[in-house]
Motif scaffolding. Sequence first.
Motif, PDB file in Angstrom:
ATOM      1  N   ARG A 112       9.273   1.551   3.041  1.00 24.27           N
ATOM      2  CA  ARG A 112       8.983   2.782   2.310  1.00 24.27           C
ATOM      3  C   ARG A 112       7.946   2.520   1.225  1.00 24.27           C
ATOM      4  NH1 ARG A 112      10.539   6.286  -2.093  1.00 24.27           N
ATOM      5  NH2 ARG A 112      11.417   4.533  -3.217  1.00 24.27           N
ATOM      6  N   GLN A 113       8.196   1.467   0.423  1.00 27.12           N
ATOM      7  CA  GLN A 113       7.301   1.220  -0.702  1.00 27.12           C
ATOM      8  C   GLN A 113       5.908   0.795  -0.240  1.00 27.12           C
ATOM      9  OE1 GLN A 113      10.406  -0.772  -2.326  1.00 27.12           O
ATOM     10  NE2 GLN A 113      10.968   0.931  -3.643  1.00 27.12           N
ATOM     11  N   LEU A 114       5.889  -0.019   0.807  1.00 23.31           N
ATOM     12  CA  LEU A 114       4.588  -0.430   1.333  1.00 23.31           C
ATOM     13  C   LEU A 114       3.841   0.789   1.893  1.00 23.31           C
ATOM     14  CD1 LEU A 114       3.285  -3.272   1.585  1.00 23.31           C
ATOM     15  CD2 LEU A 114       3.739  -3.085   4.027  1.00 23.31           C
ATOM     16  N   GLY A 115       4.578   1.652   2.584  1.00 24.14           N
ATOM     17  CA  GLY A 115       3.973   2.862   3.152  1.00 24.14           C
ATOM     18  C   GLY A 115       3.424   3.783   2.078  1.00 24.14           C
ATOM     19  N   MET A 116       4.182   3.955   1.000  1.00 16.17           N
ATOM     20  CA  MET A 116       3.733   4.810  -0.107  1.00 16.17           C
ATOM     21  C   MET A 116       2.459   4.234  -0.712  1.00 16.17           C
ATOM     22  SD  MET A 116       5.885   7.348  -0.270  1.00 16.17           S
ATOM     23  CE  MET A 116       5.643   8.177  -1.824  1.00 16.17           C
ATOM     24  N   ALA A 117       2.464   2.919  -0.959  1.00 18.84           N
ATOM     25  CA  ALA A 117       1.289   2.267  -1.544  1.00 18.84           C
ATOM     26  C   ALA A 117       0.093   2.408  -0.628  1.00 18.84           C
ATOM     27  CB  ALA A 117       1.596   0.788  -1.799  1.00 18.84           C
ATOM     28  N   PHE A 118       0.347   2.251   0.654  1.00 20.41           N
ATOM     29  CA  PHE A 118      -0.688   2.350   1.673  1.00 20.41           C
ATOM     30  C   PHE A 118      -1.422   3.693   1.570  1.00 20.41           C
ATOM     31  CE2 PHE A 118      -2.039   3.044   6.100  1.00 20.41           C
ATOM     32  CZ  PHE A 118      -2.620   1.826   6.388  1.00 20.41           C
ATOM     33  N   GLN A 119      -0.636   4.768   1.468  1.00 24.35           N
ATOM     34  CA  GLN A 119      -1.233   6.102   1.407  1.00 24.35           C
ATOM     35  C   GLN A 119      -1.945   6.332   0.074  1.00 24.35           C
ATOM     36  OE1 GLN A 119      -1.409   8.142   4.124  1.00 24.35           O
ATOM     37  NE2 GLN A 119      -2.922   9.105   2.785  1.00 24.35           N
ATOM     38  N   LEU A 120      -1.338   5.836  -1.007  1.00 27.14           N
ATOM     39  CA  LEU A 120      -1.980   5.999  -2.320  1.00 27.14           C
ATOM     40  C   LEU A 120      -3.345   5.320  -2.342  1.00 27.14           C
ATOM     41  CD1 LEU A 120       1.112   5.499  -4.629  1.00 27.14           C
ATOM     42  CD2 LEU A 120      -0.364   7.526  -4.611  1.00 27.14           C
ATOM     43  N   VAL A 121      -3.414   4.130  -1.774  1.00 26.77           N
ATOM     44  CA  VAL A 121      -4.687   3.406  -1.731  1.00 26.77           C
ATOM     45  C   VAL A 121      -5.695   4.197  -0.884  1.00 26.77           C
ATOM     46  CG1 VAL A 121      -5.827   1.300  -0.916  1.00 26.77           C
ATOM     47  CG2 VAL A 121      -3.655   1.143  -2.119  1.00 26.77           C
ATOM     48  N   ASP A 122      -5.199   4.747   0.226  1.00 32.17           N
ATOM     49  CA  ASP A 122      -6.069   5.579   1.070  1.00 32.17           C
ATOM     50  C   ASP A 122      -6.619   6.774   0.292  1.00 32.17           C
ATOM     51  OD1 ASP A 122      -6.382   4.545   3.605  1.00 32.17           O
ATOM     52  OD2 ASP A 122      -5.642   6.402   4.552  1.00 32.17           O
ATOM     53  N   ASP A 123      -5.744   7.431  -0.445  1.00 30.88           N
ATOM     54  CA  ASP A 123      -6.143   8.608  -1.222  1.00 30.88           C
ATOM     55  C   ASP A 123      -7.140   8.224  -2.308  1.00 30.88           C
ATOM     56  OD1 ASP A 123      -4.460  10.029   0.387  1.00 30.88           O
ATOM     57  OD2 ASP A 123      -2.857  10.247  -1.091  1.00 30.88           O
ATOM     58  N   LEU A 124      -6.943   7.056  -2.870  1.00 30.41           N
ATOM     59  CA  LEU A 124      -7.842   6.555  -3.915  1.00 30.41           C
ATOM     60  C   LEU A 124      -9.217   6.245  -3.325  1.00 30.41           C
ATOM     61  CD1 LEU A 124      -7.776   5.344  -6.913  1.00 30.41           C
ATOM     62  CD2 LEU A 124      -7.559   3.157  -5.749  1.00 30.41           C
ATOM     63  N   LEU A 125      -9.203   5.549  -2.186  1.00 29.69           N
ATOM     64  CA  LEU A 125     -10.471   5.165  -1.552  1.00 29.69           C
ATOM     65  C   LEU A 125     -11.287   6.384  -1.131  1.00 29.69           C
ATOM     66  CD1 LEU A 125      -9.422   2.104   0.653  1.00 29.69           C
ATOM     67  CD2 LEU A 125     -10.654   2.115  -1.528  1.00 29.69           C
ATOM     68  N   ASP A 126     -10.584   7.472  -0.856  1.00 22.11           N
ATOM     69  CA  ASP A 126     -11.270   8.700  -0.478  1.00 22.11           C
ATOM     70  C   ASP A 126     -12.213   9.153  -1.603  1.00 22.11           C
ATOM     71  OD1 ASP A 126     -11.550  10.676   1.585  1.00 22.11           O
ATOM     72  OD2 ASP A 126     -10.644  12.090   0.177  1.00 22.11           O
ATOM     73  N   PHE A 127     -11.850   8.833  -2.844  1.00 18.55           N
ATOM     74  CA  PHE A 127     -12.708   9.167  -3.989  1.00 18.55           C
ATOM     75  C   PHE A 127     -13.723   8.064  -4.276  1.00 18.55           C
ATOM     76  CE2 PHE A 127      -9.431  12.234  -4.650  1.00 18.55           C
ATOM     77  CZ  PHE A 127     -10.081  13.302  -5.249  1.00 18.55           C
ATOM     78  N   HIS A 133      -0.082  -7.687  -0.858  1.00 15.68           N
ATOM     79  CA  HIS A 133      -1.234  -8.008  -1.690  1.00 15.68           C
ATOM     80  C   HIS A 133      -2.555  -7.671  -1.026  1.00 15.68           C
ATOM     81  CE1 HIS A 133       1.812 -10.429  -3.848  1.00 15.68           C
ATOM     82  NE2 HIS A 133       1.270  -9.700  -4.782  1.00 15.68           N
ATOM     83  N   GLN A 134      -2.602  -7.851   0.271  1.00 20.38           N
ATOM     84  CA  GLN A 134      -3.824  -7.461   0.989  1.00 20.38           C
ATOM     85  C   GLN A 134      -4.087  -5.979   0.793  1.00 20.38           C
ATOM     86  OE1 GLN A 134      -2.934  -8.609   4.976  1.00 20.38           O
ATOM     87  NE2 GLN A 134      -3.774 -10.664   4.724  1.00 20.38           N
ATOM     88  N   LEU A 135      -2.992  -5.240   0.775  1.00 17.38           N
ATOM     89  CA  LEU A 135      -3.085  -3.791   0.607  1.00 17.38           C
ATOM     90  C   LEU A 135      -3.732  -3.445  -0.736  1.00 17.38           C
ATOM     91  CD1 LEU A 135      -1.839  -1.339   2.183  1.00 17.38           C
ATOM     92  CD2 LEU A 135      -0.169  -1.326   0.365  1.00 17.38           C
ATOM     93  N   LEU A 136      -3.235  -4.087  -1.791  1.00 17.69           N
ATOM     94  CA  LEU A 136      -3.788  -3.823  -3.128  1.00 17.69           C
ATOM     95  C   LEU A 136      -5.235  -4.285  -3.205  1.00 17.69           C
ATOM     96  CD1 LEU A 136      -0.940  -4.768  -5.589  1.00 17.69           C
ATOM     97  CD2 LEU A 136      -1.744  -2.504  -4.928  1.00 17.69           C
ATOM     98  N   HIS A 137      -5.532  -5.325  -2.465  1.00 15.15           N
ATOM     99  CA  HIS A 137      -6.863  -5.898  -2.489  1.00 15.15           C
ATOM    100  C   HIS A 137      -7.907  -4.892  -2.010  1.00 15.15           C
ATOM    101  CE1 HIS A 137      -9.133  -9.437  -3.263  1.00 15.15           C
ATOM    102  NE2 HIS A 137      -9.754  -9.396  -2.097  1.00 15.15           N
ATOM    103  N   ARG A 138      -7.491  -3.975  -1.147  1.00 16.59           N
ATOM    104  CA  ARG A 138      -8.411  -2.954  -0.642  1.00 16.59           C
ATOM    105  C   ARG A 138      -8.958  -2.077  -1.768  1.00 16.59           C
ATOM    106  NH1 ARG A 138      -5.427   0.817   2.890  1.00 16.59           N
ATOM    107  NH2 ARG A 138      -7.416   1.755   3.364  1.00 16.59           N
ATOM    108  N   MET A 139      -8.221  -2.002  -2.880  1.00 15.75           N
ATOM    109  CA  MET A 139      -8.641  -1.119  -3.967  1.00 15.75           C
ATOM    110  C   MET A 139      -9.798  -1.684  -4.758  1.00 15.75           C
ATOM    111  SD  MET A 139      -5.183   0.467  -5.578  1.00 15.75           S
ATOM    112  CE  MET A 139      -4.748  -0.970  -6.530  1.00 15.75           C
ATOM    113  N   LYS A 140     -10.040  -2.995  -4.631  1.00 11.91           N
ATOM    114  CA  LYS A 140     -11.025  -3.610  -5.519  1.00 11.91           C
ATOM    115  C   LYS A 140     -12.454  -3.460  -5.019  1.00 11.91           C
ATOM    116  CE  LYS A 140      -7.560  -6.580  -7.444  1.00 11.91           C
ATOM    117  NZ  LYS A 140      -6.808  -7.781  -7.144  1.00 11.91           N
TER     118      LYS A 140
END
Lengths: 332, 390
Positions: B272-287, B383-390
């Motif tokens: 659940r938590q990984l999935g939520m983070a996954f979508q948040l990062v996606d939404d962020l990258l959209d901007f 961590h790879q997931l968070l790394h996408r935000m950078k």
Amino acid sequence: MVFRSCLIRWKTHHLGSSIHPVVSFSRSLFASSQVYQTSWVQAVSNAEKVVGFPTSFLSLRSVANDEISNIAVYLKKLIGTGHPLITTAKNLVYSNDKTHQTRGLLVLLMSKAAKKESGQDILPEQRTLAEITELVHTAHLIHTGVINLNTPNANLEMGNKMAVLCGDFFLAHSCVQLATLQNLKVVELIAQAISDYSTAEFIEVVASENDSALDRWTQQMKLRYGSLIAHACQSTLILGNNVDLIEAGKSFGLEIALAWQANNEIQSYQNNANKADHVLSKLFPETPSVDVLSNFQAVRDRHVDAALKMLTAFPQNDASLALGNIVRALKY
Amino acid sequence: MVVSARITNLLAYTSRTVSRVSHLGNGTSRYQWLLSRNTSLLQLRSKIQTAVPSITSNVSVPKENIPTADTLVRSDLEGLYEDIREGLNNTQPELRQIARYYFNGEGKAIRPVITMCMARAINYHLDQNSPGVVQKQKKIAQIAEMIHTASLVHDDVIDVADSRRSRPSVNILWGQKKSIIAGDFILAVASGMLARLQNQQVIILLSQVLADLVQGEFMQLGARENKDERFAHYSEKTFKKTASLIAYSCQAVSVLSGADSTLQSIAFQYGRQLGMAFQLVDDLLDFIATSAQVGKPVAADLRLGLATAPVLFAAQKFSELNPLIMRRFQEPGDAETAFRLVLRSDGLQRTKELARQYCNDAVTQVAQLTPSPYQQALVTLAHQLLHRMK
């Protein structure tokens, strides 16, 4: 020709004792379809009394949260766009001709017909299955009503969007309901029915090396409508633990579905002004239309008779009698 | 300032976890290896072995056969797409072709990777090494990918999308009607596979995913009048549309392994938590992806009328965003205005922060499992997931 059709009508009126003679003689062209409708409505209405109450989408109420109730708002916007979803939705809500939600009714009748003692009632699981059958069929109708759009059209795109979502909603809800039945075989059977009707959309009704056009028609209808009814009948007998009747029930489901569909084709052929373009003309090429009709009536009657034969395996009770009446009503 | 404090916290936390997991060195380099996909576990072998008790200790593994964290799971997923294509074989040629179109092996298969990682980590924890169990868990990984793909096919019709993974989408090639039917077919085949796993609870878990996916899509159509409810509505939608499939797949493989309810909950919560983070990062990258390139159209989500986390956070600072959210950015200039206000607000920062929190919590969940290379792989994934935000 006129004489012949009068004769048929006279015969039907005598065989179906409950039909008022005026109906069969007063309408010239559509008489046989009127007779059929009257006897069908009668058979279905009587059968509904046997099972207590007809199938409904009762369990949907518990999941219909505010998002889903918005469907109504979106559907309203679609009125006038000509999207098929509107017709499907209308038929679900107002159906006077008793041709809708009959799949659930068949499942309930089958459940009750298999009971050997008169006191035994339809199990709650069997009622759930009847509803699932109806939901899956509705999803099928809605999804096959999605239309291809080559050019952008905001209204019809909205219609497609709602059709996809509504169909998905019914399918998902039936999966959740199926899981509550706690029977793996039943899940597998209903899943098979969904994959069968998907396959049916890709079958073309044309003669090939190995199959005649009629073979292809039969194959397509087996997959499109037969599989769901057959598997639902089989499933309800599994749930009712009527092991000895499973095979007969499954074949009955398949045969009634084919008889039913054959009858629909006959009705539409008779009411169709352009007979050359009708699917039945493709099944019997270069045949005069009166022979097309009688050839295909013979096909339908074979399925009717096969269905009736399967019923002889069942105990004599009001439910098995009702099933027999429904099947016989398809002959007119 | 706050953010960097959070990063420091997370890193400190991570390194704590990591050292607990495998006693891997110290200092900043402690987590560096986790962020790199290709880190070979070979060099860490002796350390892993010390942290790993029971089963592998009496099995001598030749040095050169020890795979990287990535291939640890990838080897389980070899043949994943072939198996799925095989399952979709039994139908008419054209339907077969449409249904198989997205299973060409080009997808990232992120859901199967997470699912198998979790399966192996739980099996390790429970000392469960029946080949039959692993076979069934691989099936869950396949089914998860099939459910995901079926929903993509339907979403593309809903969103009138014309391409996916840089190929034309199914609806462009075969039309809307056949695409929808192909989606149903994929789902039906997946349900049949699920039934053949012979486990009641797993069926219940994965049918819930189907219900969640549709409900999430419906939630996306509406917006909340009450702005206090909006974020909760968005979170619930995100869970249903994205996290539910990952969470329930993780739980399903734990059930097959014989997990009790506490362990099942760890698996579910991680997903659940990984999935939520996954979508948040996606939404962020959209901007972020669009803001970097001036002149490009603004965020695709705004164009679709969707108010995601960055906008919802921004609306807390700029209340003029509220009417735009309610009318789904439909009027000319709405999307541009919203985009500008998001960049002027702390919306992107706060979205990042929330994604980090979710990843942090996901890591906390798997830290409760017996240390194993698989458990480390789950931490790496976060961590790879968070790394996408950078």
